[in-house]
Each structure stands twice: as structure tokens, then as C-alpha cells.
Design a protein around this motif. Sequence first.
Motif, short mmCIF file in Angstrom:
data_model
loop_
_atom_site.label_atom_id
_atom_site.label_comp_id
_atom_site.label_asym_id
_atom_site.label_seq_id
_atom_site.Cartn_x
_atom_site.Cartn_y
_atom_site.Cartn_z
N SER A 171 0.83 -1.21 0.00
CA SER A 171 0.00 0.00 0.00
C SER A 171 0.86 1.26 0.00
CB SER A 171 -0.90 0.01 1.23
OG SER A 171 -1.57 -1.23 1.36
N TYR B 200 -2.40 5.39 1.53
CA TYR B 200 -3.37 4.29 1.55
C TYR B 200 -3.36 3.65 2.93
CZ TYR B 200 -3.79 4.27 -3.57
OH TYR B 200 -4.03 4.60 -4.87
N TYR C 49 -3.48 -2.90 -0.36
CA TYR C 49 -3.70 -2.52 -1.77
C TYR C 49 -2.98 -3.49 -2.68
CZ TYR C 49 -3.26 0.36 -6.04
OH TYR C 49 -3.28 0.84 -7.32
N VAL D 123 -11.23 0.41 -0.90
CA VAL D 123 -9.87 0.97 -0.78
C VAL D 123 -9.99 2.28 -0.02
CG1 VAL D 123 -7.79 1.66 -2.01
CG2 VAL D 123 -9.27 -0.12 -2.98
#
Length: 417
Positions: free
Chosen positions: A78, A82, A86, A324
Motif C-alpha cells: 500500500s 493508503y 492494496y 480501498v
Amino acid sequence: MAEETVDYSLANPDTLTKYKVAAGISQTVLKAVTGWCVEGANIVEVCEKGDKLLEEEVAKVYKGKKIAKGIAHPTTVSPSSYITPYTPLKTDEEEAATVLKPGEVIKIQLGAQIDGFGAILCDSIIIPSEKNEDDKLPGRQADLLLATHYANELLLRLMIPPGLVPTGTEEEQKKAAAQKPPTQAKITQLLEKVVKSFDCNLVESTTCWLFERNEIEAKKKIILAPGEGVRGEGIPEIGEVWGVEMGVSLGSGKVKTLSNRPTLHRRTTTTYGLKRPSSRATLSEIVKKFGTFPFSLRQLEDERSAKVGVVECVRGGVVRQYEVVGDKDNEPVARLFTTIALTKNGLTRLSGPPSPDLEQYKTDKKITDEEVLKILERPIGKPPGTKSKNKKKKKKPAKKVAAEAEEDEEGESSDEE
């Protein structure tokens, strides 16, 4: 032996062994993936290599035994702001081109499972930049990683039932054993003292879950810095395995849902009559390959048809998609995840981030709160093989499990403080 009669609790030594084997694999793969995360590395490629290595390592253990084993959490990388794991798809061309930038705070999360016992971990690292010639992290990056490390260490100690690990005089031990476990509000309050010492904030609604066989979100959960209308349930007890998460932001810690396509999913216990053949084929592959553990659409045989097939699965509630989520202010976020076992001897870190080299971090900030410092001094487990009070001269048991060795080191450093 009939399925119903098998004891899957920690009272069965086999259970802990399987957790430890899974944890050893997770640690091995995390180390490799960390090495691949350099400036310019492509995130999708790193994730794919991580999953391939997880599968290879899992294949080496419990050979020839009728035991389900595999990935408990796909490899995810990520970027800075974030928060959630991810893992882009190759068929989403723009996202598939995402590469790692120097100075970026990235979160690497992954995990293996043996017989449904998952050991998941997450570490946060800074992609090396030429500016750090002396190998020391400057300013705010150092603040973020230190805040996350110490908050995580504090949280792990607050997960241990009071008085379980003897410290202090006999009178102090009795007093500790009589205390009630801290409430979730108290845990958040103490953690906020730590992160605010470094001018950071807890990530809103960071959640720790009770783990069970084939289940990484069981009946109990601890929610840190809960958002509106959100609350945790239950306290950790002896005989339980937990996934302990820590999230810290250089911003406000508030979160927002990003526009990226959700690519991480997990099967639910809901049943629903799927109408489309493509949906049924996708669900069948999910059940066969991943059971109830999280997976990425890129792990399915045909990524394009999976993107189509999963739509009805999500709509029907048989598969859940993970949105997300990122930092509301687009500020860097660090996350750590540790899988722990609580036994009568205290807390065992089954899998988790490696101990950071604190010498690397340059900052003028420090924790000054006496209550917090006192908790951080507590050991997390009883020294192995000693029932006397002589804790200094403990010998490390010659165990092969990497997670065990790491936990022993942690225990020693705590005792010496």
C-alpha cells in the motif's frame, strides 16, 4: 477421527504448532518482499512474486497430509496515504503501472495458513531515498515510524490479561492481578498519548480481531479511535489468538474511501442462488482456492472473467469486497499487524513486523507520560524455562520457528529496561 471431536483450541498443542509453522512462512516471505520494495519497483509484480513465494513455502510443509493450507492474506503493498491493503490488477492498466517512489511510506501485508490457522503480518517501511545518505530517517518520517512502533508495543501489552505476567514485588503482583482489563476507550486514550508525543494521530477505526480456525474476523474485536456509531466488543482472554493492528497517520487520522476498484475480497457465510454461470464459476474457484480467507482478483485463473463474475457474488452477499480506504488529508500512514497467541505464559508474537533499528530514526520528540512508560517496561511473556525470579539469565530454547526466536529477543529487551 470425526471432524466434531477435534479440539482446535490452543489447548491442543497441534494448533499452536500449525500457527507457528504458518507464522514462520509469513516471516520468511515478508523479508523477501521487503527486499524487493525499492525505488521504481512495480507494485503488481512485487505482489505476484510474494504470492508465488507464499505458495512455494506452504507446499514444503505438511507434505502428503490431508490438511488444507495456503494463503491467509495475499501480498499487498500500500502506497503512502493508503490505509487498507492494496493490490492492483494487471488488467487495470493505469493502476498496474504504479511503481514505488523514494521516500514513500509503504505497508506490506501478507500471511500463510495451515489447516485454517492463519498468521498474518504487516510492516511499514520507507522506500530508500538518496537524501538519506547517512542511513538515518529524518524528521516526520522518523516521527511516524517511531509513533507506530511504540503505540504497537503499548497495545500488545494492553492485550495481556492483568497480572498474567508477573512483574514487581509480590504485593505489586497481587495488585496487578486484581485489576480489571483496560476498556477499549482507555486503550485508545493511552495510545493517543503515545502518537501525540510524536505529533501524529491514530487512524480512525483501526480494528483488532479475534482469530479462529478459518476465521480472521471472529466474534470479538477491539476498535481504536472508533468513528461515529462504531464500537468494539469483548476483551482478550487466555487461550485466544488475535490479529493486532496499529495504524498511525501524519494527518488527522480521518479516513476516506478512494476511487480505486476494490480488488481484495473474502467469502462470507451467506448463501445465495447465483443466476449467472460466470458468477457460479467464480464462486466455485474462490471456495476451492481460498476458503474464507481474503484474496485478490488477480489470484484467480482468469482476471477479466473474475472481475465480471464477482459482481453478482458481491451483490448477493456471498462475497464481501474490501473498499480501498486512504487518509483524508492524503498524509502518509504507517500500519503494523501482528498475530499473537495469549497463553498462561503471557503473549507470544506468532508473526509480526521485525524489530526496527531505533538508531535509524532522528527526532527530538519522545514519550514523557509516566503511565505509558511504565506499561512499555512490562515484559510480554514469562521467561522460557524459568519459574524463579531470576529473569536475567534466561537461555533461549533451541527452537527452529523464526517467530519464536524473535519473540524471545523482544522479551529480553523488555526485561532489561
